[in-house]
Design an enzyme around this catalytic site. Sequence first.
Site, PDB file in Angstrom:
ATOM      1  N   GLY A 101     -56.742   5.788  18.470  1.00 51.47           N
ATOM      2  CA  GLY A 101     -56.718   4.608  17.607  1.00 51.47           C
ATOM      3  C   GLY A 101     -58.040   3.863  17.619  1.00 51.47           C
ATOM      4  N   THR A 154     -52.557   6.200  14.766  1.00 51.01           N
ATOM      5  CA  THR A 154     -51.835   4.992  15.176  1.00 51.01           C
ATOM      6  C   THR A 154     -50.590   4.854  14.321  1.00 51.01           C
ATOM      7  OG1 THR A 154     -51.780   2.597  14.942  1.00 51.01           O
ATOM      8  CG2 THR A 154     -53.547   3.698  13.803  1.00 51.01           C
ATOM      9  N   ASP A 191     -49.236   2.154  13.895  1.00 50.68           N
ATOM     10  CA  ASP A 191     -49.318   0.827  13.262  1.00 50.68           C
ATOM     11  C   ASP A 191     -49.983   0.874  11.889  1.00 50.68           C
ATOM     12  OD1 ASP A 191     -48.189  -0.052  15.562  1.00 50.68           O
ATOM     13  OD2 ASP A 191     -49.906  -1.204  16.279  1.00 50.68           O
ATOM     14  N   GLY A 234     -45.687  -2.696  16.070  1.00 50.07           N
ATOM     15  CA  GLY A 234     -46.559  -3.218  15.019  1.00 50.07           C
ATOM     16  C   GLY A 234     -47.227  -4.466  15.557  1.00 50.07           C
ATOM     17  N   TYR A 289     -40.392   2.660  22.154  1.00 46.96           N
ATOM     18  CA  TYR A 289     -41.153   3.918  22.191  1.00 46.96           C
ATOM     19  C   TYR A 289     -40.448   5.065  21.456  1.00 46.96           C
ATOM     20  CZ  TYR A 289     -43.833   1.455  25.712  1.00 46.96           C
ATOM     21  OH  TYR A 289     -44.616   0.540  26.348  1.00 46.96           O
TER      22      TYR A 289
END
Length: 465
Positions: A192, A221, A223, A267, A374
């Site tokens: 990331g 990632t 996110d 997030g 997770y």
Amino acid sequence: MAEPTDRPTSRGPIDFTVETLGPCTVDSPLAPRLQARRTTHHYIDETDRVLFDDTLSKVTRRAAKTNGELEELPSLEPTGPRKKIFFDPSKTRVGIVTCGGLCPGINNVIRGLVSELTTHYGVRRIYGFKNGYQGFIPRYGHDVVDLTPESVSGIDGEGGTILGTSRGQQDATEVVDCLERMGIGVLFVIGGDGTMRGAQKIAAEIKARDLKIAVVGIPKTIDNDIPFIDQSFGFQSAFSEASRSIRSAKVEARTAPNGVSVVKLMGRHSGFIACYAALAQNDADFVLIPEVPFTLEGPGGFLERLREKVATQGHALVVAAEGAGQELFEDNGLQDASGNKKLQDVGILLRQAIADDFAQRGIELNMRYIDPSYVIRSVPANPYDAVYCIRLAHAAVHAAMAGRTNMVVGRWRRRFVHIPIGLAVSARNQVDPHGDLWWSVLEATGQPWSFGEFSAEQVTAFGGQ
Ligand code: F6P
């Protein structure tokens, strides 16, 4: 599917120049197969460029600044095999490392890299460095593993990474010492934004030593917060998994009197997972994301709206990104090993605040709190992400063999492109509170634009934090 890049990332002139290690003088083993290719709508020649802007108004504005010189418009280098390459594949050693939090598809990328390097380029030695950047540092004592088409066969069916991972950068001089000792010519880094900052330092150290080692990143990632790419790999698998929690939460909420379910999703600073999961499983009544601040109490506050929803509908479902509502806490100033701000738990805060609010008013409440945590990032890549991963891996190999360095591969407006690492870490991709994605969420949920007394200007200013 719609493109998850929602917030324009360009502010002023952007330098998309990708560094190279030197001229490409070696015939690519792929060259004979490339002769037959012709430029079409789906294939851009290696000398062509992908436009950064995609609306007439933006192109017109920019063209006015460049006196109509179209070549001056911001544009990105396309990925793909080159007829001439920089490295002699039979004499090139390659390293692969995976860093940071897990994400669906990492093993797909590893396998894609290994098979492209060996099958098409004829690279003979590929080393997997274990447990992130620690793998380069002698004092950790991690093994190095030989990666071959056989050893990576079938790994793409599994979540996680066969190489292991860790958070945190390591001293770039020690990493480059290791690369030199092992005679590595190409390093692929899967990670990331923190990882890519580390890769940038490694590339700088390589340059300072005048070495010919390519550093190419494949940004990862769940996110989806990396700018200059449409979407990060694994994001779709992660939000698909998250949508299953929303489905369960809905069942729980609607089958109990005054049922309220709260689903907290990952997030950190970007609410893409929350938005996409909520749209995929269109059951949420409220979506809370880091980009849109809210108040709990008072007229128009979240709790008042929630009570109204429960009163009219009999139940309610709230989806909160973990980074939402951080403005409701005192800053604790803590960071994780990657340098990320340690967030405070908005899920627990909401659970307590809702319970207290209903109790104070003597209203019955059946609260369900679901935090899949997770679970959403350890799943294997879904077929869409699997395709995306292998294509990114192929693109990364072509770039590195052609001597491109200090860059990441990505997809921009559905074209695969090379992006300087400096740009990929220069900002954060976030949901635009004024953009189409948030609008879709508001339409799907029926919730107001924000809760409380925030003006459009305050939300805009906040969204960039
Ligand atoms: O960086 C991606 C992410 O999934 C974030 O959404 C989340 O906050 C973080 O990883 C948690 O990861 P870890 O517990 O490994 O630090």
